[in-house]
Design a protein around this motif. Structure first.
Motif, mmCIF file in Angstrom:
data_model
loop_
_atom_site.group_PDB
_atom_site.id
_atom_site.type_symbol
_atom_site.label_atom_id
_atom_site.label_comp_id
_atom_site.label_asym_id
_atom_site.label_seq_id
_atom_site.Cartn_x
_atom_site.Cartn_y
_atom_site.Cartn_z
ATOM 1 N N ARG A 64 0.830 -1.213 0.000
ATOM 2 C CA ARG A 64 0.000 0.000 0.000
ATOM 3 C C ARG A 64 0.861 1.259 0.000
ATOM 4 O O ARG A 64 1.977 1.266 0.535
ATOM 5 N N SER A 92 -6.029 11.973 5.279
ATOM 6 C CA SER A 92 -7.065 11.207 4.583
ATOM 7 C C SER A 92 -6.857 9.730 4.896
ATOM 8 O O SER A 92 -5.921 9.351 5.606
ATOM 9 N N VAL A 93 -7.731 8.882 4.361
ATOM 10 C CA VAL A 93 -7.558 7.442 4.521
ATOM 11 C C VAL A 93 -6.202 7.035 3.944
ATOM 12 O O VAL A 93 -5.761 7.549 2.913
ATOM 13 N N SER A 94 -5.526 6.112 4.621
ATOM 14 C CA SER A 94 -4.196 5.627 4.253
ATOM 15 C C SER A 94 -3.117 6.691 4.421
ATOM 16 O O SER A 94 -2.106 6.679 3.706
ATOM 17 N N ARG A 123 -4.466 7.058 10.145
ATOM 18 C CA ARG A 123 -5.634 6.572 9.413
ATOM 19 C C ARG A 123 -5.208 5.551 8.359
ATOM 20 O O ARG A 123 -5.809 5.452 7.297
ATOM 21 N N ALA A 124 -4.165 4.792 8.680
ATOM 22 C CA ALA A 124 -3.630 3.844 7.708
ATOM 23 C C ALA A 124 -3.557 2.418 8.218
ATOM 24 O O ALA A 124 -3.820 1.476 7.472
ATOM 25 N N GLN A 134 -8.265 -1.012 11.556
ATOM 26 C CA GLN A 134 -9.432 -1.502 10.842
ATOM 27 C C GLN A 134 -10.453 -0.408 10.541
ATOM 28 O O GLN A 134 -11.113 -0.425 9.505
ATOM 29 N N GLU A 135 -10.619 0.550 11.444
ATOM 30 C CA GLU A 135 -11.655 1.579 11.274
ATOM 31 C C GLU A 135 -11.126 2.843 10.600
ATOM 32 O O GLU A 135 -11.659 3.944 10.793
ATOM 33 N N ARG A 136 -10.074 2.726 9.811
ATOM 34 C CA ARG A 136 -9.418 3.911 9.244
ATOM 35 C C ARG A 136 -10.328 4.717 8.317
ATOM 36 O O ARG A 136 -10.095 5.899 8.098
ATOM 37 N N ARG A 137 -11.362 4.096 7.756
ATOM 38 C CA ARG A 137 -12.248 4.841 6.852
ATOM 39 C C ARG A 137 -13.141 5.822 7.602
ATOM 40 O O ARG A 137 -13.652 6.766 6.999
ATOM 41 N N THR A 138 -13.323 5.612 8.881
ATOM 42 C CA THR A 138 -14.224 6.487 9.641
ATOM 43 C C THR A 138 -13.516 7.357 10.668
ATOM 44 O O THR A 138 -14.008 8.423 11.017
ATOM 45 N N HIS A 139 -12.368 6.933 11.174
ATOM 46 C CA HIS A 139 -11.688 7.770 12.165
ATOM 47 C C HIS A 139 -10.206 7.399 12.273
ATOM 48 O O HIS A 139 -9.761 6.379 11.745
#
Length: 453
Positions: free
Chosen positions: A220, A230-232, A244-245, A248-253
């Motif tokens: 990645r 941002s995500v990742s 945020r990378a 597991q919950e990186r898409r939301t927080h």
């Protein structure tokens, strides 16, 4: 493995010595050639190249050197110290790589501190710490490697878990032959990465390196930003270092890794952007090999900078003296100036310019420079840049000689006012008048400590 290989070792420094020792241990044979033609070592023209299977070339041998060209003409594969280390490594131990024009050592050492805080037995190596070949042979949990462009050039099969290129400004163009070749060598850090290609999100040049890299399936791209991630990405929210990378919950927080206050003990004044970027990059590399988030705070809050990197030496008569001798290129100097206000620095600079041009550097920092003291045998590139881009700033040129640092500091002290900082940040290599950057920094610090109030 290398059992039975006949290895020609170019260079008898740390890399060459480590290679010979590993060859003996693993059943290979080795013959050494000295870069400087020392009387007690062979030169390439005294060697039958057909008697060897492979060449290990230290960074003392540039691609255009006669020795390298002779080996290539003979059809011999050429390995860097890093390539050799990878081929003799213990299997199943992850590696992380750190390269960049500036910040490599600090970031690699931060990885080591974070990983150790997370309970890993880590070997920190490269151009500091233990030799990389020794680290590769050690029984440990992680190998963190500082790797320069000079070592990446002849590196082919290395496949780290994670890697970062912090930046890719102008440096070592005399060795590589061009800025394009230098940057191409830096880009090799992302080849064959298994888990995470970490990059500064604001640097489009480095992002393109990631996009063009031939990586292992599933790897990645992980961005590092000084803003909200941002995500990742890893970034900063209200002075908190966040991730945020790698959860597991990186898409939301995001999850918290630490704060900028964890770095405050490393510098005088505000934490400069480069140091926050180094810390986030190190955190990303450590997270990529499974280190927990709580270890980032613990590792960074207990971390100390390498000697001669924006190191406070003394305050005398209201003037602060800072040793940044490790800044051997323009990019490193820009980073060092990030924490200073306008018209506040008496800048001691100069040495071996290594083919660099300094116009952009002078334009970038001129508002923060009160005066300049030039040292070194190669003053013209800096002198010309100052004359063109900062003609109103006083410049004192110190002729070369045994007492160069004493004379430079005498001049700097006469130019400094209470509240100023005298900053040794040379933007140049040190070997014109000193053994290395550490010797130059020690001369600065020792002279400052002897100065009377």
């Amino acid at each position: 493995m290398i059992e039975g290989l006949r290895v020609l070792v170019l260079g008898v420094g740390v890399a060459g010595t480590s290679t010979v020792a590993a060859c003996r241990e693993l059943g290979a044979t080795a013959v050494t050639v000295d870069a400087n033609g020392a009387a007690d070592h062979l030169s390439v023209d005294e060697v039958d190249l057909s008697a060897f299977d492979v060449v290990m070339a230290s960074a003392a041998f540039a691609p255009h050197s006669e020795a390298i060209r002779a080996c290539e003409a003979a059809g011999l594969p050429i390995w860097s110290e890093m390539e050799f280390a990878w081929r003799v490594r213990r299997p199943d131990i992850p590696w992380v790589l750190v390269t960049g024009t500036n910040g490599k050592t600090t970031t690699t050492q931060m990885v080591g501190a974070i990983a150790a805080a997370g309970g890993l037995d880590v070997r920190v190596c490269g151009n500091m710490g233990i030799p990389v070949i020794e680290a590769a042979r050690a029984q440990c949990d992680l190998v963190a490697v500082e790797i320069a462009s000079l070592q990446l050039h002849f590196t082919h099969t290395l496949s780290p878990h994670a890697a970062v290129c912090l930046n890719a400004d102008d440096d070592h163009t005399d060795w590589h032959g061009s800025l394009e070749a230098y940057r191409a060598a830096k880009a090799r850090v992302y080849q064959h990465v298994q888990v995470a290609c970490v990059y500064p999100a604001a640097d489009r040049l480095v992002e393109q390196m990631v996009e063009e890299a031939d990586v292992i399936d599933g790897c990645r791209a992980i961005g590092v930003t000084l803003g909200v991630p941002s995500v990742s990405q890893l970034g900063i929210v209200d002075r908190h270092l966040v991730d945020r990378a790698f959860h597991q919950e990186r898409r939301t927080h995001a999850i918290e890794l630490g704060t900028l206050d964890d770095l405050a003990h490393l510098v005088a004044g505000a934490v400069p952007p480069y140091l926050a970027t180094n810390a986030l990059s190190a955190a990303a590399l450590a997270r990529a090999v499974g280190v927990g988030p709580e270890a980032v705070h613990e590792g960074l809050s207990g971390f100390s900078l390498d000697h001669h990197r924006t190191a406070f030496v003394r305050e005398l008569a209201g003037v602060t003296y800072v040793d940044d001798s490790k800044a051997t290129n323009a990019h490193a100097v820009k980073a060092a100036f990030g924490g200073f206000g306008p018209d506040a620095v008496v800048w001691i600079a100069g040495g071996l310019a290594k083919g660099q041009e300094f116009g952009e550097l002078v334009e970038t920092i001129r508002d923060r420079v009160h005066a300049v003291v030039l040292i070194g045998v190669d003053q013209e590139p800096l002198s010309s840049a100052l004359a063109e881009h900062a003609a109103d700033i006083p410049v004192v040129a110190i002729p070369p000689g045994d007492t160069v640092m004493e004379r430079a500091l005498e001049a700097a002290r006469s130019l400094a006012r209470p509240g100023d900082t005298v900053l040794l940040s040379p933007a140049s290599a040190s070997m014109d008048q000193f053994r290395d950057y550490a010797d130059r920094g020690n001369a600065f610090a020792e002279t400052v400590r002897r100065m009377e109030g």
